[in-house]
Scaffold this active site. Structure first.
Site: not given
Ligand code: ATP
Ligand code: MG
Length: 575
Positions: A48, A272, A282
């Protein structure tokens, strides 16, 4: 035959791309065996664009790109940009740069917003089929009607509107007739489902907001859950990897796919990445930036890819790390020390050694000719002899580390002390004869003599010294700034807070120390930003973009393992 998406998978670095075995790889192997998708492997990385990528995303990226690549498949980069209010082009650009830096090339570049027309058509179809309805309840009421984990939800009074009325209202939502938040489109599934995600989830909300790509074309926006599965399907993604918190959403994605009769992508969830002493969210990282707790998204203390790149971490180290931690179905926490291990291991192989003194103590070699300067040959990298050698100037006045001299040496301290002889690396043996102190009684200058027969560091008579210390010649030394980083948080789990406190209360007040007047060997004067070195005996350092001509700024990437500090601790803090 498809060319590889992994830069390092081809050419001489081929062997450095790890191919770890894991349960997702096993699923893909099985699907290939049964020809489930006609032998295709299509993955995607779906960020995102609402923040910068962090080391957790690196795990997902390595998995998405690495697995597709291993089986000759394809990987798309898809921006899941369904939320116009939090998304910016700045993030899109940084995410692309970060993925490239990690060493991956995407096949297709897509945006969920590319699919807004298609998603709208599908929503109309669901309304026509009696599978979606416009609801006038407020967000608050919808929450109340939804029930809880132990109680079923309640039908909205608008749930049984006719398809005709729903089509009319949805069209008018799109046309901008209604204010934000006044109506939503919901899927008509089951208000009593044990899975809360299936209790008539919202598909569209009204939001009169400009979108970074579609501008003002839309004033209704699909929810992430309505867009994600169909985006995968449109791209004919075979294996859609995401983190475990989406496990409960899978039945909803599958419901949309079934109702619409479209290509069924298979979602597979994994754990994760959590790292000790590190925050990977984020939203929280944005707070650190906005409140000025760090200098920006690329502050070298940040776990963002921009931050760790600036700090000097290498993509190879991160890829090796993600391969070694693997993937599983249970969320745990990985030791930060493990990531650091892979960083050290990689930097040890690739970085040239140089000499730099962080806390200079002046040494005068009384019997060395006043105006003489000798060029001493220094090995660039003992791990890589092809890296050659360089000349380092040696002169009568030098700097050594303050810590490499003790007036009263504690037991087992073998470095310079009155009357003691040590080796100056690539230089000579020197013996301390006397010291000069300031009015506070602190040693500010050490006087030595040298043995000319020991040039290069060995004594022809075979006598030994117990320590080798590094140095920089005073006359030609380059003044530099060195930024030393410690963990950004003091707690192993930064999210663990006392009542009434915030994660920010766990920030380490000593996470940045600026050494303003380090002395560097002359070869470091104009090193370009991003160049990495090992400062002998101190650690790995990387040139920061804040450097100016003649005044380099270095970030300490990571210290060498400090055996003395360990020993000192064991001895109960002597010396
Ligand atoms: P955050 O919680 O840090 O804001 P998010 O999951 O909202 O992260 P996205 O931009 O939606 O961030 O993530 C893109 C991809 O990265 C998704 O498939 C998500 O599952 C993966 N991802 C995000 N954080 C992690 C993590 N800590 N470990 C492994 N994969 C991750
Ligand atoms: Mg997300």
């Amino acid at each position: 035959m498809k060319t590889s998406n992994v830069e390092a998978a081809t050419g001489e670095n081929a062997a450095t791309v790890p191919r770890p075995s894991n349960f997702i790889r096993d699923i893909i192997l099985e699907d290939l065996k049964t020809n489930k998708y006609d032998g295709r492997v299509q993955t995607r990385f779906p960020p995102e664009p609402n923040g910068y990528l962090h080391i957790g995303h690196a795990k997902a990226i390595c998995l998405d790109f690495g697995l597709a690549d291993e089986f000759g498949g394809h990987t798309n980069l898809r921006f899941d940009d369904t939320n116009p209010e939090k998304e910016e082009t700045e993030y899109v650009d940084s995410i692309m740069a970060d993925v490239k830096w990690l060493g991956f090339k995407w096949d297709g570049l897509f945006y969920a917003s590319d699919y807004f027309d298609q998603l709208y058509e599908w929503a109309v179809k669901l309304i026509q089929d009696g599978k979606a309805y416009v609801d006038d309840l407020s967000a608050e009421e919808i929450r109340k009607y939804r029930g809880t984990l132990t109680e079923p939800g309640k039908d909205s009074p608008h749930r049984n509107r006719s398809a005709e009325e729903n089509l009319d209202l949805f069209g008018r939502m799109k046309a901008g007739e209604f204010p934000d938040g006044s109506r939503v489109l919901r899927a008509k599934i089951d208000m009593a489902s044990p899975n809360l995600n299936l209790r008539d989830p919202v598909m569209y909300r009204i939001l009169h907001a400009e979108h970074h790509r579609t501008g003002n074309k839309w004033c209704i926006y699909p929810m992430y859950d309505y867009a994600h599965g169909q985006s995968d399907s449109l791209e004919r993604v075979t294996h859609s990897m995401c983190t475990l918190e989406f496990e409960d959403h899978r039945p909803l994605y599958n419901w949309f796919i079934q109702q619409l009769g479209i290509f069924p992508s298979q979602q597979i969830e994994f754990d994760r990445l959590n790292l000790t002493y590190t925050l990977l969210s984020k939203r929280k990282l944005l707070q650190l930036v906005e409140e000025g707790r760090v200098s920006g998204w690329d502050d070298p203390r940040m776990p963002t890819l921009g931050g760790i790149r600036r700090r000097g971490y290498t993509p190879e180290a991160i890829r090796n790390f993600t391969a070694s931690i693997g993937v599983s179905k249970t969320t745990g926490s990985i030791e930060l020390a493990m990531l650091e291990h892979f960083v050290r291991e990689d930097l040890n192989k690739r970085t040239p050694r140089v000499m730099a003194v962080l806390r200079p103590l002046k040494v005068v070699i009384d019997n060395y000719p006043e105006s003489q300067v000798e060029e001493m040959e220094a090995v660039n990298n003992p791990e890589d002899l092809a890296a050659g050698s360089r000349q380092v100037p040696f002169s009568r006045v030098l700097y050594i580390e303050h810590d490499d001299f003790r007036e009263v040496p504690p037991p087992k301290y073998f470095r310079l002390a009155p009357g003691r002889e040590v080796r100056l690396r690539y230089g000579y043996f020197v013996t301390c004869k006397s010291v000069v102190k300031n009015e506070k009684g602190e040693v500010v200058e050490v006087h030595c003599t040298y043995d000319p027969a020991t040039r290069g560091g060995n004594a022809p008579d075979g006598r030994k010294v117990k320590a080798t210390i590094h140095w920089v010649a005073a006359g030609s030394a380059v003044d530099g700034e060195v930024r030393i980083y410690e963990n950004l948080f003091t707690k192993e789990n930064p999210a663990e807070v006392e009542p009434g406190q915030d994660v920010l209360d766990n920030l380490n007040p000593n996470s940045l120390e600026i050494v303003a007047d380090a002395k560097l060997e002359p070869s470091l004067a104009n090193a370009p930003a991003g160049t990495r070195y090992q400062f002998e005996r101190l650690g790995y350092f990387c040139v920061d973009p804040d450097s100016t001509p003649g005044k380099p700024v270095f970030n300490r990437t990571i210290a060498l393992k400090d055996t003395w500090a360990k020993l000192e601790k064991k001895q109960g803090g002597t010396g």
